[in-house]
Design a protein around this motif. Structure first.
Motif, PDB file in Angstrom:
ATOM      1  N   LEU A   1     -11.118   0.945   0.076  1.00  0.00           N
ATOM      2  CA  LEU A   1     -10.781   1.051   1.501  1.00  0.00           C
ATOM      3  C   LEU A   1     -10.636   2.516   1.928  1.00  0.00           C
ATOM      4  O   LEU A   1     -10.983   2.873   3.059  1.00  0.00           O
TER       5      LEU A   1
ATOM      6  N   MET B   1      -8.186  -2.017  -2.725  1.00  0.00           N
ATOM      7  CA  MET B   1      -7.449  -1.716  -1.494  1.00  0.00           C
ATOM      8  C   MET B   1      -7.005  -0.257  -1.436  1.00  0.00           C
ATOM      9  O   MET B   1      -6.946   0.325  -0.358  1.00  0.00           O
TER      10      MET B   1
ATOM     11  N   LEU C   1      -7.761 -11.315  -0.265  1.00  0.00           N
ATOM     12  CA  LEU C   1      -7.916 -10.336  -1.338  1.00  0.00           C
ATOM     13  C   LEU C   1      -6.913 -10.520  -2.473  1.00  0.00           C
ATOM     14  O   LEU C   1      -7.300 -10.472  -3.651  1.00  0.00           O
TER      15      LEU C   1
ATOM     16  N   LEU D   1       0.813  -1.215   0.000  1.00  0.00           N
ATOM     17  CA  LEU D   1       0.000   0.000   0.000  1.00  0.00           C
ATOM     18  C   LEU D   1       0.849   1.268   0.000  1.00  0.00           C
ATOM     19  O   LEU D   1       0.427   2.305  -0.529  1.00  0.00           O
TER      20      LEU D   1
END
Length: 366
Positions: A210, A206, A325, A39
């Motif tokens: 998110l 993500m 995921l 991320l």
């Protein structure tokens, strides 16, 4: 792909699944670190493109990320724990309020028979379950505090996460490049294409959905706090998490917040303010958050996300939840290519091969 390559990748996949199953108890900090590195890598890449070295970029990202996590634990976790305790204390009061005020109105309005409902038994069961939950948590905490090894293992895993995150983030691009060069040369273009599509699918969720969930949780919690609701942070967090499915966060949040607000203020007018908070949040999601953070990228379907997380947890526990995921993204890309291959095959075509040959024969005769 040759026959030997098929067998090689099948064996590698089986060995990989077996290793995950056997080492699941120790993989959690490494998987969490890999998730955080994945991320954070785009941010580090942007800083590196701006002229900073990779190490300096990673240090900046790491300091910011560590500060946010520390702020979360210091400010929000104690508040959430307090609000959960407050919620558990108010559940019996909500049942009494429903039985004495709301339930009689429902009976009079719809001409229902009150003997069908046994609220005394319902309250007894609910209070008993809440008491059992408290006893289980107390027993669990007591068992953990008595086990020195459990505390040491928990602290070690907690300390290991930032260490793993830092080193993976620093060497992320190098590892990806090395894996790319290890692929068979005849498969490298196709595998790279699939990996890029998996990253797009996973990133759309993500790095997009998110963030939408987090933004909605902040909007809902802030709005309910302005209304004066004691459980604003807890309800906002629940509504934000439920927003993984479109409109679910809106309906669950407005229902929970409405009940909590009515119990706290005993004023029906406060329900209008609660409704306004969630309407504003829904408008922000549709007109600003989703177009800005997700856009037109194709992510994972919400139902697929829920199923993947539940299936991963059932098969591999917490490690399965962390892997759910990425595995779902890979499966989605593979299914997309299988679908394209099926539609371009003779099995899907409207004309069979014999029909095609007959049509070609007629054409040549003419």
């Amino acid at each position: 792909m040759t026959e030997s390559q098929r067998w090689f990748f099948l064996i590698v996949a089986l060995v990989f699944a077996g290793v995950i199953y056997l080492l699941a108890p120790v993989l959690s900090p490494f998987l969490i670190g890999a998730l955080l590195a994945y991320l954070s890598d785009p941010i580090a890449d942007r800083l590196e493109a701006a002229g900073l070295s990779r190490t300096v970029s990673v240090v900046i990202v790491f300091i910011v990320m560590t500060g946010l996590v520390a702020l979360l634990f210091l400010l929000f976790i104690p508040q959430i724990g307090y609000q959960v305790q407050t919620l558990l204390e108010r559940v019996p009061q909500a049942l009494i309020l429903f039985e004495e005020q709301i339930f009689p109105w429902i009976l009079d309005t719809f001409s229902l028979d009150a003997s069908v409902f046994d609220f005394a038994h319902l309250k007894q069961l609910l209070v008993g379950d809440l008491q059992k939950t408290g006893d289980i948590m107390a027993h669990l905490v007591g068992g953990i505090t008595k086990s020195g090894l459990a505390i040491v293992a928990w602290v070690a895993n907690l300390v290991l996460i930032p260490v793993v995150t830092f080193y993976l983030l620093r060497d992320w691009d190098v590892m990806v490049d090395k894996i790319k060069h290890l692929l068979p040369r005849n498969l490298e273009p196709k595998v790279s294409l699939w990996a890029s599509e998996c990253d797009e699918v996973l990133g759309a969720f993500m790095k997009g959905q998110l963030l939408v969930m987090l933004a909605l949780a902040i909007v809902y919690a802030s709005g309910l706090w302005l209304v004066g609701l004691d459980l604003a942070l807890l309800v906002g967090m629940i509504a934000g998490l439920a927003s993984i499915v479109p409109y679910m966060g809106f309906f669950i949040g407005i229902a929970v917040a409405g009940v909590a607000a009515f119990m706290q203020f005993q004023d029906p007018m406060v329900l209008a303010f609660v409704g306004a908070v969630f309407i504003v949040g829904q408008l922000l999601e549709g007109m600003l958050l989703t177009p800005l953070l997700v856009g037109d990228r194709i992510g994972l379907h919400p139902v697929a996300v829920i199923f993947a997380i539940m299936a991963g947890g059932q098969l591999f526990g917490f490690v399965g939840v962390l892997l759910a995921l990425p595995v779902a993204a890979v499966i989605m890309v593979l299914l997309r290519h299988l679908n394209e291959g099926y539609k371009s095959s003779a099995l899907y075509a409207h004309e069979s091969s014999s029909d095609l040959e007959q049509s070609e024969f007629v054409t040549h005769d003419n």
